[in-house]
Design a protein around this motif. Structure first.
Motif, PDB file in Angstrom:
ATOM      1  N   LEU A  26       0.800  -1.223   0.000  1.00  0.00           N
ATOM      2  CA  LEU A  26       0.000   0.000   0.000  1.00  0.00           C
ATOM      3  C   LEU A  26       0.836   1.278   0.000  1.00  0.00           C
ATOM      4  CD1 LEU A  26      -2.866  -0.945   2.496  1.00  0.00           C
ATOM      5  CD2 LEU A  26      -2.894  -1.013  -0.001  1.00  0.00           C
ATOM      6  N   TYR A  27       2.148   1.163  -0.062  1.00  0.00           N
ATOM      7  CA  TYR A  27       2.944   2.385  -0.130  1.00  0.00           C
ATOM      8  C   TYR A  27       3.934   2.310  -1.275  1.00  0.00           C
ATOM      9  CZ  TYR A  27       7.028   0.333   2.203  1.00  0.00           C
ATOM     10  OH  TYR A  27       8.124  -0.419   2.530  1.00  0.00           O
ATOM     11  N   ALA A  28       4.302   3.471  -1.780  1.00  0.00           N
ATOM     12  CA  ALA A  28       5.144   3.513  -2.977  1.00  0.00           C
ATOM     13  C   ALA A  28       6.516   4.124  -2.731  1.00  0.00           C
ATOM     14  CB  ALA A  28       4.439   4.303  -4.072  1.00  0.00           C
ATOM     15  N   ASP A  29       6.669   4.942  -1.705  1.00  0.00           N
ATOM     16  CA  ASP A  29       7.925   5.685  -1.562  1.00  0.00           C
ATOM     17  C   ASP A  29       8.806   5.226  -0.402  1.00  0.00           C
ATOM     18  OD1 ASP A  29       6.300   6.620   0.433  1.00  0.00           O
ATOM     19  OD2 ASP A  29       6.383   8.716  -0.192  1.00  0.00           O
ATOM     20  N   ASN A  30       8.490   4.086   0.213  1.00  0.00           N
ATOM     21  CA  ASN A  30       9.324   3.476   1.240  1.00  0.00           C
ATOM     22  C   ASN A  30       9.611   4.402   2.424  1.00  0.00           C
ATOM     23  OD1 ASN A  30      10.621   1.275   2.327  1.00  0.00           O
ATOM     24  ND2 ASN A  30      12.580   1.738   1.361  1.00  0.00           N
ATOM     25  N   ASP A  31       8.624   5.237   2.798  1.00  0.00           N
ATOM     26  CA  ASP A  31       8.815   6.122   3.940  1.00  0.00           C
ATOM     27  C   ASP A  31       8.112   5.623   5.198  1.00  0.00           C
ATOM     28  OD1 ASP A  31       6.178   6.587   3.315  1.00  0.00           O
ATOM     29  OD2 ASP A  31       6.353   8.772   3.287  1.00  0.00           O
ATOM     30  N   GLY A  32       7.461   4.455   5.126  1.00  0.00           N
ATOM     31  CA  GLY A  32       6.810   3.881   6.294  1.00  0.00           C
ATOM     32  C   GLY A  32       5.389   4.345   6.507  1.00  0.00           C
ATOM     33  N   ILE A  33       4.849   5.117   5.567  1.00  0.00           N
ATOM     34  CA  ILE A  33       3.470   5.574   5.668  1.00  0.00           C
ATOM     35  C   ILE A  33       2.737   5.152   4.397  1.00  0.00           C
ATOM     36  CG2 ILE A  33       1.914   7.529   5.912  1.00  0.00           C
ATOM     37  CD1 ILE A  33       4.198   9.004   7.306  1.00  0.00           C
ATOM     38  N   ALA A  34       1.718   4.326   4.580  1.00  0.00           N
ATOM     39  CA  ALA A  34       0.939   3.839   3.442  1.00  0.00           C
ATOM     40  C   ALA A  34      -0.286   4.720   3.229  1.00  0.00           C
ATOM     41  CB  ALA A  34       0.493   2.405   3.691  1.00  0.00           C
ATOM     42  N   CYS A  35      -0.707   4.811   1.994  1.00  0.00           N
ATOM     43  CA  CYS A  35      -1.939   5.517   1.606  1.00  0.00           C
ATOM     44  C   CYS A  35      -1.920   6.996   1.970  1.00  0.00           C
ATOM     45  CB  CYS A  35      -3.165   4.842   2.237  1.00  0.00           C
ATOM     46  SG  CYS A  35      -3.334   3.117   1.793  1.00  0.00           S
ATOM     47  N   GLU A  36      -0.768   7.617   1.836  1.00  0.00           N
ATOM     48  CA  GLU A  36      -0.713   9.059   2.105  1.00  0.00           C
ATOM     49  C   GLU A  36      -1.039   9.821   0.836  1.00  0.00           C
ATOM     50  OE1 GLU A  36       3.310  10.174   3.149  1.00  0.00           O
ATOM     51  OE2 GLU A  36       4.061   8.578   1.898  1.00  0.00           O
TER      52      GLU A  36
END
Length: 57
Positions: A42-52
């Motif tokens: 559910l995340y694309a930028d590997n920052d640890g926050i999904a669906c932002e």
């Protein structure tokens, strides 16, 4: 007639959102790493926050 405590039952089940749209609809987005419903798909930028933000899934 069987009565069920849905709150207790839901607490025992894993949280799963098939997409960010579902997570947003449930009021769960954004989802931080370690939170119920978080998964790497559910995340694309590997920052640890999904669906932002507003991404379509």
């Amino acid at each position: 007639m069987m009565l069920t405590n849905w709150t207790a039952l839901r607490a025992m089940l894993p949280t799963y959102y098939p997409s960010c749209s579902w997570a947003r609809s449930a009021g769960a987005a954004p989802i931080a790493r370690g939170s119920p419903g978080y998964r790497t798909q559910l995340y694309a930028d590997n920052d640890g926050i999904a669906c932002e933000g507003f991404q379509q899934n």
